[in-house]
Write an enzyme that holds these catalytic residues in place. Sequence first.
Site, PDB file in Angstrom:
ATOM      1  CD  GLU A   1      -3.009  -1.262   2.177  1.00  0.00           C
ATOM      2  OE1 GLU A   1      -2.833  -0.685   3.257  1.00  0.00           O
ATOM      3  OE2 GLU A   1      -4.055  -1.876   1.890  1.00  0.00           O
TER       4      GLU A   1
ATOM      5  CG  ASP B   1      -7.605  -5.554   4.948  1.00  0.00           C
ATOM      6  OD1 ASP B   1      -7.081  -5.687   6.067  1.00  0.00           O
ATOM      7  OD2 ASP B   1      -7.796  -4.451   4.418  1.00  0.00           O
TER       8      ASP B   1
ATOM      9  CD  GLU C   1      -9.879  -1.438   8.055  1.00  0.00           C
ATOM     10  OE1 GLU C   1      -8.956  -1.992   8.683  1.00  0.00           O
ATOM     11  OE2 GLU C   1      -9.745  -1.034   6.884  1.00  0.00           O
TER      12      GLU C   1
END
Length: 649
Positions: free
Chosen positions: A310, A384, A412
């Site tokens: 990322e 993820d 998240e």
Amino acid sequence: MSKWWWSLPVLGLSLLSPLPAGAEDGYKLWLRYARVEDPVLLKAYQAAFSSIVVQGKTETDQVLLKELQQGFRGLLGKSLPNSDQPQEGSLLVETPQSSPHFFPPQWDRELQGMAEGSYVIRSIEVNGHHVTAIASESPVGCLYGAFHLLRLLGTQQPVDNLDLSESPKVKRRVLDHWDNLDGTIERGYAGKSLWKWQELPGQVDDRIRDYGRACASIGINGAVLNNVNANPQILTSAYLAKAAALAGALRPYGMKVYLSANFGTPKALKDLPTADPLDPAVAAWWKAKADEIYKLIPDFGGFLVKANSEGQPGPNDYGRSHDQGANMLARALAPHGGIVMWRAFVYQDSVDKDRIKRAYKEFTPLDGKFDPNVFIQVKNGPLDFQPRERFSPLFGAMPRTPLAAELQVTQEYLGHSTHLVYLGTLWKEFLDSDTYAKGKGSQVEKVVTGELDGQKDSLIAGVANTGDDRNWCGHPFAAANWYAFGRLAWDPSLASEDIAGEWTRLTWSNDAEAVTSIVSMMMASREAYVDYTCPLGLNGVFEKDLHYAPDPGMVDPRREDWSAAYYSRADTEGLGFDRTRKGSDAVDQYHKPLPDEFNSLSKCPEKFLLWFHHVPWDQKMKSGNSFWVELCGRYSQGVREAGQQKDQW
Ligand code: GCW
């Protein structure tokens, strides 16, 4: 897409109404030490404890004495004096170094053979007096023992004939804080960072000590202070002094400090023109940096690194491999006893068309090439931190490398801090999964504890959900996940329901009806969440960037594999990602017999169906329904379940 409906099924805000003055506000977490409710038990406890004998003089001993006094005052309404000599009803806390030494010599031998932080709690007789004894090799082990005893009282367990022996099954139990130096927290839903960088090192917020207490009470013994998307400034002398101040405040609680290191730091700070790990000047820079850190923080834990992921810099930028990068850092830390936690969260699209296959393909060829003080840190699933993923096939595929498990405590993709989602069940599903690496019985848990491949060091990390909100985690129920992480890191074989029960008793009440009710809500919560967001193995469907509400049609122009459509693959025929041998063949990254099971539409467990299969809309399901009807039914069921929980609360 309009998301008005999204706030309907959640429990969230109804718990956050204004509090009457003097009411509890969640700050005390599970360390409330509320008066024992049962009058008979209260009397028995009061009679069983008369004084505390803590002989050690270290900072940790002071902390544990204070904790015991505070605990007894709250639980029993009784102040226990600290005395030198055991008497009837004393609580005796001792390490082999304590003097005079009251415990039988065979205890020393027994404790020596146990892992760091282990302790025993026993009811024994000393000089003709009945006492309760907490013994450990170290003051920190005694501190863990003290918290254990307080937990027994807080959950109203008998304490008259104790014979307990406890050892952590994982050596390093670490919270990873994704805290930025400007005080924001990546994926944080509980306010700003607990570390007030601007006040450090001169002033250390009192709250840091309460954070240390809370961590120690559940056995957490490390904290990575800063975000894995690491600002290079963290390694400047100014910030290292701040980190040292935090390390000093946390040390009495048995906590080590670690830092996330940006691999490009020497270049980013303009000390060198390159960060190439094979450049001797770069290696020398890191060595000098490590020396500087250990002068300030002698027990510094090591570096966590997100490299070539990322947009973060890494060894690949210089044509070097992950092992070359990780080992260069490991050699700088090794003389001081530090470790590197090198993340396997990589997904360069050139490696494979299917994102979830990439980390395995990059890392398995490197097994055996890492220095002994390097951990490869792997997220529980290969995508993820989704509400439900199959375990990452890296677990069980790198027998010559210590693998650390990375869990996400912060929610998240699980409703942030507004949805009740107890993660104990999710983590147990992962830890209990059989990898079959050495045949049946090779659970992920055994990979993580090091038992499966005889690793000496072991590590489990949880991405923290704490912030400076008064109640720490943004919502009282979110704190249950912090608690469960610590308890499972200490002992991954604990049952999630037992942990939920403990937390409920310590946080809310020992009232039987309350406990049954709250625990049943917690135990059902994750499954309900999966049902109302992404049932039957559906994945990657969350809205762009925020990752809160599902948005199955989302297309992210930046990357195909950040788009919901890439994962759901909805078309006229059906739904789901074909990872069978006819598709991406991700199934074959697992050990036999799993590939055959996952590959078959009829044998694949329905909860993972869309993870592995592109399922035709009219496919007949186990219930007899068509897939479409089943899918709709699951969504409705999840919403109903959440609604019931509101009533139950
Ligand atoms: O899930 C993604 C998150 C990023 C995070 C990244 C990672 C810290 O959306 O916010 O970055 O994972 O784990 O590195």
